[in-house]
Enzyme design. Structure first.
Site, PDB file in Angstrom:
ATOM      1  CG  ASN A 107      13.487   7.038 -13.524  1.00 45.18           C
ATOM      2  OD1 ASN A 107      14.021   6.327 -14.747  1.00 45.18           O
ATOM      3  ND2 ASN A 107      13.925   7.517 -12.964  1.00 45.18           N
ATOM      4  CE  LYS A 109      11.730   5.391 -10.297  1.00 49.20           C
ATOM      5  NZ  LYS A 109      11.272   5.816  -8.414  1.00 49.20           N
ATOM      6  CG  HIS A 191      15.893   9.845  -9.202  1.00 49.93           C
ATOM      7  ND1 HIS A 191      15.403   9.034  -8.184  1.00 49.93           N
ATOM      8  CD2 HIS A 191      14.301   9.783 -10.177  1.00 49.93           C
ATOM      9  CE1 HIS A 191      14.155   9.066  -8.392  1.00 49.93           C
ATOM     10  NE2 HIS A 191      13.587   9.122  -9.432  1.00 49.93           N
ATOM     11  CD  GLU A 193      15.044   5.931  -6.894  1.00 52.32           C
ATOM     12  OE1 GLU A 193      13.583   5.892  -6.618  1.00 52.32           O
ATOM     13  OE2 GLU A 193      15.541   5.582  -8.509  1.00 52.32           O
ATOM     14  CD  GLU A 261      10.892  12.593  -9.869  1.00 52.67           C
ATOM     15  OE1 GLU A 261      10.254  11.799 -10.007  1.00 52.67           O
ATOM     16  OE2 GLU A 261      12.730  12.208  -9.752  1.00 52.67           O
ATOM     17  N   GLY A 267       7.024   6.619  -5.425  1.00 56.01           N
ATOM     18  CA  GLY A 267       7.017   4.892  -4.581  1.00 56.01           C
ATOM     19  C   GLY A 267       6.434   4.905  -3.758  1.00 56.01           C
ATOM     20  CB  SER A 307       2.766   8.130  -6.090  1.00 49.51           C
ATOM     21  OG  SER A 307       4.183   7.792  -4.830  1.00 49.51           O
TER      22      SER A 307
END
Length: 344
Positions: A107, A109, A191, A193, A261, A267, A307
């Protein structure tokens, strides 16, 4: 005479042909053939068709070699021509747990430009990748066509978002049909985010997944808990709620991969230990068995994301219910190759 005229026609076509003209010429060939009319200058339709077809083959493949070699579906009218093309990551996943094919998603992003994408594609194209691992690249929408032309043919290509309807007054959105039209065959939905920054609800994400599947895309369906939820002991409750929303809309799971996730590990440099990740994956496997079916539970792949790096991928990949990774930042680096090869 035909030879001389043909040569002139061919030279003209080679000089003038563009990305859009091939399909217009192809349509004109059939119109001429159906009407049984000679072409200008006395050249028959059959001769013209042969000459221009050769020009198309040379010029089109020179500009977009991967599009031709990959037999990429650019729009619905090409389906029949490209009927033999398939990058289905779920081909081997319908029997039992041991048959679930490892699937690694990258991904990107909101990262990348033409130069960096070309470098990543070069790295992936030249690397010796595990043939038993399916790879899907989640590219920014504006670069999907560019990436498809550069990435290895066998890799899947994913949009990072898509809306729940085919078209309409939804400024800034893209539809599954649009993703398919430019060569994507997957989409990443749900996701963290999208959930946190853009306030997407479980219900909206599930509707998006339902529509994407109906339109023929495969879906990476993301779930995961925040740090506060984990510390409160609510991890299973949260992922079960998110899965329940998907289950209310998804009736056929064969084109779905679930990506677990933990939000606190995305991250941040923090990673769930292999045992922590396996614990949640095992819970999800049991949830699927109890709420969907034993068959879906055995066949559905569950990726881990958060991560993931070359340093921890091998240990995570050893766990029985971890069927791949959804990788963020590391998918932009050469170490992505080592993550893809984590089961070797």
């Amino acid at each position: 005479m035909h030879s001389a005229v043909s040569h002139k026609v061919c030279s003209y076509c080679v000089q003038r042909i563009s990305i859009s003209i091939p399909f217009l010429l192809h349509r004109q060939f059939h119109l001429i053939m159906e009407q049984n009319q000679p072409t200008v200058g006395g050249v028959t339709a059959e001769v013209l068709k042969g000459v221009v077809s050769q020009a198309l083959l040379g010029k089109f493949t020179a500009v977009f070699p991967k599009l031709f070699k990959c037999q990429w579906k650019t729009y619905e009218g090409q389906k029949k021509f490209y009927a033999n093309f398939s990058t289905d990551c779920n081909t081997d996943n319908n029997s039992n747990m041991s048959a679930r094919k490892f699937c690694v998603g990258g991904n990107w992003k909101m990262n990348g430009d033409q130069k960096s994408i070309a470098e990543i594609a070069k790295t992936l194209s030249s690397a010796a990748l595990d043939p038993n691992t399916e790879v899907v690249i989640g590219c920014p929408a504006i670069y999907l066509m560019y990436a498809r032309n550069l990435l290895p043919c066998e890799m899947g290509l994913a949009g990072q978002n898509a809306y729940k309807v085919a078209k309409g007054a939804f400024t800034g959105e893209i539809s599954p049909a649009m993703l398919k039209d430019i060569g994507a065959d997957w989409v990443i939905l749900g996701h963290s985010e999208r959930r946190a920054i853009f306030n997407e609800s479980d219900a909206l994400i599930a509707e998006k997944a339902e529509h994407a599947l109906a339109e023929g895309l495969k879906v990476i369906a993301c779930i995961g808990e925040t740090l506060e939820e984990r510390e409160a002991g609510k991890t299973n409750e949260v992922v079960a709620r998110q899965m329940c929303a998907y289950a209310q809309k998804i009736k056929d799971w064969k084109n779905v991969v679930v990506a677990y996730e933990p939000v606190w590990a995305i991250g941040t440099g923090k990673t769930a230990t292999p045992d922590q990740a396996q614990e949640v994956h095992a819970f999800l496997r049991q949830w699927l068995s109890d709420n969907i079916s034993k068959e879906v539970s055995a066949a559905l792949r569950i990726q881990y994301g958060g991560s993931v790096t070359a340093a921890n991928a091998k240990e995570l990949a050893k766990k029985p219910d971890i069927d791949g990774f959804l990788v963020g930042g590391a998918s932009l680096k050469p170490e992505f190759v080592d993550i893809i090869n984590a089961r070797q």
